[in-house]
Design a protein around this motif. Structure first.
Motif, PDB file in Angstrom:
ATOM      1  N   GLU A  85      -5.244   3.700   5.726  1.00 21.24           N
ATOM      2  CA  GLU A  85      -4.765   5.028   6.090  1.00 21.24           C
ATOM      3  C   GLU A  85      -4.031   5.669   4.914  1.00 21.24           C
ATOM      4  OE1 GLU A  85      -2.124   4.501   9.390  1.00 21.24           O
ATOM      5  OE2 GLU A  85      -0.675   3.336   8.250  1.00 21.24           O
ATOM      6  N   TYR A  86      -3.585   6.909   5.137  1.00 28.27           N
ATOM      7  CA  TYR A  86      -2.887   7.658   4.091  1.00 28.27           C
ATOM      8  C   TYR A  86      -3.678   7.640   2.784  1.00 28.27           C
ATOM      9  CZ  TYR A  86       1.159   7.709   7.232  1.00 28.27           C
ATOM     10  OH  TYR A  86       1.991   7.897   8.312  1.00 28.27           O
ATOM     11  N   ALA A  87      -4.888   8.206   2.865  1.00 26.33           N
ATOM     12  CA  ALA A  87      -5.766   8.313   1.692  1.00 26.33           C
ATOM     13  C   ALA A  87      -6.051   6.946   1.072  1.00 26.33           C
ATOM     14  CB  ALA A  87      -5.165   9.263   0.657  1.00 26.33           C
ATOM     15  N   ASN A  88      -6.256   5.953   1.939  1.00 27.53           N
ATOM     16  CA  ASN A  88      -6.615   4.595   1.507  1.00 27.53           C
ATOM     17  C   ASN A  88      -5.556   3.949   0.610  1.00 27.53           C
ATOM     18  OD1 ASN A  88      -9.128   4.652   2.876  1.00 27.53           O
ATOM     19  ND2 ASN A  88     -10.024   5.811   1.173  1.00 27.53           N
ATOM     20  N   THR A  89      -4.300   4.234   0.928  1.00 32.96           N
ATOM     21  CA  THR A  89      -3.207   3.641   0.148  1.00 32.96           C
ATOM     22  C   THR A  89      -2.400   2.630   0.950  1.00 32.96           C
ATOM     23  OG1 THR A  89      -1.665   5.413   0.789  1.00 32.96           O
ATOM     24  CG2 THR A  89      -2.968   5.747  -1.225  1.00 32.96           C
TER      25      THR A  89
END
Length: 244
Positions: free
Chosen positions: A107-111
Motif C-alpha cells: 500500500e501507499y504507492a508500494n512503499t
C-alpha cells in the motif's frame, strides 16, 4: 385408588403452563401451523444493533443476504452500524480486505506492507472470536519480498456467503489484541465489549480474507420471533390509533 400426589403434580404442571401462556402477549406467540396472518409486523424494537469495524474494508452477509458494505475502502477508518432483524440459526459470512495493490500486496504507492483486522458485535451478544472460520484468498507480498513483490490469489467461490456453503476445510480465525491491530478513534466510540479482533494466522500478508460463523440461538437467551417467513404471510399490523 387415585394417588393424591400425582393429582397435585398434574395440577401444578398445568397451572405453570397456563401462566406462561397467559404471560405471553398474543402477538409475541408464533402463529399456529398453517394459519396465516397471526404474526405481528416486526417493529424496530425487534431489531438488534450491529457494529462492524474493519481494517480496511468489509461486506457482511447474514443467512445468504447482503446486509452491510463498508462505505470507505481505505482511510479514514470507520465503524458501520446497522439495525438487523435476527433469525436463528444465523449464518454470518464476511469478506474483509486490507488495503493492498492487487499486483504487489503493498500500500501507499508500494512503499509499505499493511495489516488487517476485523471485529464485529451484535446487540444479541454475537461477537467475533477464535470460534469463527477464516480463509485467505489473496496473499502478498510473498515472503515479504518488497523489492520484487508478487501476490498469490485463490479463486473466491461464488456461493461463499450461502447458508449451505461447505466451510469444513477452513481453519479457525486467530484473535489479535487492540495493540496489534491499532484501531482508530471511531472504534472506541462504539460498543465492542466482549468481541475480539480476528484475522488469519498472517495479519500482515493475507489481504483478502473470508470469515464464516453460525449462531445457533440468541447468545443473550432472549426469545425472539422468527420473521424468516415474513414474505409468505400477511402479518398483523400494530393497533391503529383512534381517529380524532
Amino acid at each position: 385408588m387415585k394417588h393424591p400426589h400425582l393429582i397435585v403434580a398434574f395440577v401444578a404442571t398445568l397451572t405453570a403452563t397456563t401462566l406462561v401462556a397467559l404471560a405471553q402477549k398474543p402477538n409475541d406467540r408464533p402463529p399456529p401451523p398453517g394459519v396465516p396472518g397471526k404474526l405481528k409486523k416486526p417493529q424496530m424494537s425487534d431489531t438488534i444493533k450491529a457494529n462492524i469495524y474493519a481494517d480496511n474494508w468489509f461486506m457482511l452477509y447474514i443467512n445468504g443476504e447482503l446486509v452491510a458494505v463498508d462505505s470507505i475502502k481505505f482511510i479514514p477508518h470507520n465503524v458501520i452500524s446497522v439495525d438487523i432483524l435476527p433469525t436463528y440459526p444465523m449464518t454470518i459470512a464476511v469478506m474483509a480486505k486490507d488495503n493492498a495493490d492487487p499486483k504487489t500486496g503493498m500500500e501507499y504507492a508500494n512503499t509499505n506492507i499493511g495489516d488487517g483486522g476485523f471485529i464485529l458485535k451484535f446487540g444479541d451478544g454475537t461477537v467475533t472470536n477464535a470460534n469463527w472460520k477464516a480463509k485467505a484468498f489473496s496473499t502478498g507480498p510473498i515472503n515479504r519480498d518488497t523489492k520484487n513483490p508478487r501476490v498469490e490469489n485463490i479463486p473466491i467461490p461464488e456461493n461463499w456467503y450461502a447458508v449451505d456453503f461447505d466451510d469444513s476445510s477452513w481453519g479457525k480465525a486467530k484473535e489479535y489484541t487492540e495493540e496489534q491491530v491499532g484501531p482508530k478513534q471511531p472504534f472506541f466510540e462504539h460498543d465492542f465489549k466482549g468481541a475480539k479482533f480476528i484475522w488469519t494466522d498472517d495479519i500482515d500478508l493475507d489481504n483478502t480474507v473470508l470469515f464464516r460463523h453460525v449462531v445457533k440461538s440468541s447468545p443473550d437467551g432472549r426469545p425472539r420471533v422468527d420473521y424468516s417467513n415474513l414474505n409468505n404471510i400477511v402479518p398483523e399490523g400494530p393497533p391503529k390509533k383512534p381517529k380524532k
